[in-house]
Design an enzyme around this catalytic site. Sequence first.
Site, mmCIF file in Angstrom:
data_model
loop_
_atom_site.group_PDB
_atom_site.id
_atom_site.type_symbol
_atom_site.label_atom_id
_atom_site.label_comp_id
_atom_site.label_asym_id
_atom_site.label_seq_id
_atom_site.Cartn_x
_atom_site.Cartn_y
_atom_site.Cartn_z
ATOM 1 N N SER A 145 0.837 -1.204 0.000
ATOM 2 C CA SER A 145 0.000 0.000 0.000
ATOM 3 C C SER A 145 0.866 1.246 0.000
ATOM 4 C CB SER A 145 -0.874 0.004 1.252
ATOM 5 O OG SER A 145 -1.532 1.249 1.389
ATOM 6 N N TYR A 158 -3.687 -1.022 10.057
ATOM 7 C CA TYR A 158 -3.653 -1.289 8.609
ATOM 8 C C TYR A 158 -2.281 -0.909 8.044
ATOM 9 C CZ TYR A 158 -4.659 -1.241 3.656
ATOM 10 O OH TYR A 158 -4.605 -1.482 2.310
#
Lengths: 254, 203
Positions: A145, A158
């Site tokens: 990410s 996350y």
Amino acid sequence: MRLAGKVALVTGAARRRGIGRGIVEALAAEGAAVAINDVGAEDEAAELVEQLERQGATARFYRADVTDRDAVEQMLSAIERELGPLYAACPNAGLARWAPFEQIPDADFDAMVSVNVTGGFNVAQAAARRMLEAGTRGRIVLTSSVHVQMSFAQCAIYGATKQALRALADTLAIELAPAGITVNHIGPGWVRSDLADVDAGSDVERTMLAQIPAGREARPIEMGKAVAFLCSDDAEYVTGEFLRVDGGYVVGKY
Amino acid sequence: MRYRLEHLNPALEQALDALLSSTGHARADAGADADALVVGIGAPQLGTALLDVEPQAWEEAIGRMRAAFVAVRALASELVAREAPGRVVVVVDPPVLRAAERTGLPAVAGAFLTTLAQVAALDLGPRGIAVNVLVAGWMAPAPAALAQGVPLGRLADPDDVARACAFLLSPDQAAYVNGATLAVDGGWFITKADGGNPLTAGG
């Protein structure tokens, strides 16, 4: 057709709007036989398999929970039996939840860590072992990410799971390079999917888009094309690399 | 300052406790209020290629990450409830900065905690709570041969790391330091020694 005759696995790939589907479509377009994994969403997976077969591609759905090591091994054995030896593994399954740091529930920690990190490890390690046994100079491409480079408020767990995947990819890249196996990871920008949904026309959407230099959200197929490059012979000498595909979202912000 | 020391390499915990208690600070008893925390993931799990890591060792690494998270969250929620400022230092290992063979578990766990600390710094900064990361250089019981890869030519002494921790904990010295990563690694990050990584010797 850079992946003709090759077998590729993409985890977390059944959902209609997810990044996984974009990866599956791009790999299939390059001629790969694609194993589509998900923990659920069987209807959507069946629709995807049908769509790909209609286009002349080979695709099969394998339902398995990537957090379950035995289930991962069984899936890999089934893929080898039905499609052939695995050439590319794309651990992509992931989930995201957010909360202010001091309020993060244990259940969120456990869910994200088990799917994003342990799931990624299970698939990458099990696939790498099989590639080594078979002497396959294979490919591992993880979906990390932009959180790897930039901190986002309320996304401690996350972001941390994605940074953990970065470290996993870096270490595996060094350890597997002598066997000719490359390990890379991609950094998707904002994809409108079940993981990060935003209402069309909302203020949140306007704010999101205003932060993206390219002026638009990312398309799943664009993630797929980046993965297809990393899986192809064109990227034989690319390993331990992070390829952002984010329209410049985090440039100048990290 | 009332401090908690959790899940640290025992030699570092001892050095840090001695330094902090000798400079006017007090260790918080179990259950008592605290305004500072130094937390880590114990002595690094070294020597196994990720390919050979067994599920038990993997789960242990995940458990260490989880315990560190729980410790940071506990202090953060207490400080928020008391509307008190505070300081947190998260101690991680050198392979967070650059990958190396057979150091995958501390790399993964430390990388996880590094980003966790950065986002915590972002979330908690407005409350006056600073969160920083300290990369502790290789220390015993890590293999002495790792010093080959350290420009300063020796492993870290626990006191080296303790002094840097004390700096990051200090509201006077490091008032404006938040979300930062301070490496006390003798320069291991910037180079690879001739002869490579001693962890890969012998197969």
